[in-house]
Design a protein around this motif. Sequence first.
Motif, PDB file in Angstrom:
ATOM      1  N   GLY A 274       6.172  -5.614  -0.583  1.00 30.57           N
ATOM      2  CA  GLY A 274       5.635  -4.550  -0.003  1.00 30.57           C
ATOM      3  C   GLY A 274       4.950  -3.499  -0.887  1.00 30.57           C
ATOM      4  N   THR A 275       5.486  -3.777  -2.071  1.00 31.87           N
ATOM      5  CA  THR A 275       4.803  -2.603  -3.325  1.00 31.87           C
ATOM      6  C   THR A 275       3.360  -2.980  -3.458  1.00 31.87           C
ATOM      7  N   ALA A 276       2.799  -4.200  -3.471  1.00 32.04           N
ATOM      8  CA  ALA A 276       1.287  -4.633  -3.832  1.00 32.04           C
ATOM      9  C   ALA A 276       0.689  -4.102  -2.487  1.00 32.04           C
ATOM     10  N   MET A 277       1.291  -3.953  -1.051  1.00 31.23           N
ATOM     11  CA  MET A 277       0.363  -3.614  -0.030  1.00 31.23           C
ATOM     12  C   MET A 277       0.379  -2.013  -0.091  1.00 31.23           C
ATOM     13  N   ILE A 278       1.420  -1.338  -0.416  1.00 25.50           N
ATOM     14  CA  ILE A 278       1.363   0.058  -0.317  1.00 25.50           C
ATOM     15  C   ILE A 278       0.489   0.613  -1.423  1.00 25.50           C
ATOM     16  N   SER A 279       0.505  -0.155  -2.485  1.00 28.50           N
ATOM     17  CA  SER A 279      -0.449   0.148  -3.794  1.00 28.50           C
ATOM     18  C   SER A 279      -1.931   0.027  -3.306  1.00 28.50           C
ATOM     19  N   CYS A 280      -2.191  -1.068  -2.798  1.00 29.07           N
ATOM     20  CA  CYS A 280      -3.698  -1.399  -2.354  1.00 29.07           C
ATOM     21  C   CYS A 280      -4.087  -0.323  -1.379  1.00 29.07           C
ATOM     22  N   ILE A 281      -3.334   0.170  -0.294  1.00 28.75           N
ATOM     23  CA  ILE A 281      -3.532   1.110   0.668  1.00 28.75           C
ATOM     24  C   ILE A 281      -3.794   2.616  -0.417  1.00 28.75           C
TER      25      ILE A 281
ATOM     26  N   VAL B 174       3.705  -9.401  -6.327  1.00 26.58           N
ATOM     27  CA  VAL B 174       2.615  -8.827  -7.693  1.00 26.58           C
ATOM     28  C   VAL B 174       1.696  -8.096  -7.362  1.00 26.58           C
ATOM     29  N   THR B 175       1.569  -6.818  -8.048  1.00 26.26           N
ATOM     30  CA  THR B 175       0.794  -5.888  -7.879  1.00 26.26           C
ATOM     31  C   THR B 175      -0.325  -6.022  -9.000  1.00 26.26           C
ATOM     32  N   PRO B 176      -1.541  -5.872  -8.631  1.00 31.56           N
ATOM     33  CA  PRO B 176      -2.747  -6.061  -9.601  1.00 31.56           C
ATOM     34  C   PRO B 176      -2.790  -4.618 -10.415  1.00 31.56           C
ATOM     35  N   SER B 177      -2.949  -4.775 -11.811  1.00 27.90           N
ATOM     36  CA  SER B 177      -3.223  -3.491 -12.599  1.00 27.90           C
ATOM     37  C   SER B 177      -4.261  -2.585 -12.045  1.00 27.90           C
TER      38      SER B 177
END
Length: 105
Positions: free
Chosen positions: A18-25, A97-100
């Motif tokens: 869920g970290t990647a989704m929150i960061s994307c939003i 994985v959250t992209p940079s």
Amino acid sequence: MIGVTSMLTNGALIGRIGTAMISCIAHSYHKPVIACCETYKFSSKVQFDSLSHNMMGNPDYLAYSTIFTEQSGIKKTTLDGWEKTANLTIVNPIYDVTPSEYISM
């Protein structure tokens, strides 16, 4: 501000699902995303997807969520008998994985 499980060489980070989704939003709304990580969690690895080298959770946690209806009070489960369905595999990853480019600092 998010906690990080591991910071990778390419600037990507590994965090709970869920970290990647929150960061994307947050990135799409131009909100800063600050990652907190201890130095011993820096890794020399590079990982581009969330499926390779990931821990998988029990698929039953997703398949057998209980649902209560107010009218009848009957407990139902979603995907009841999913193990017997051909060509159906439930994947329950623990980390993503959250992209940079989604991380501000």
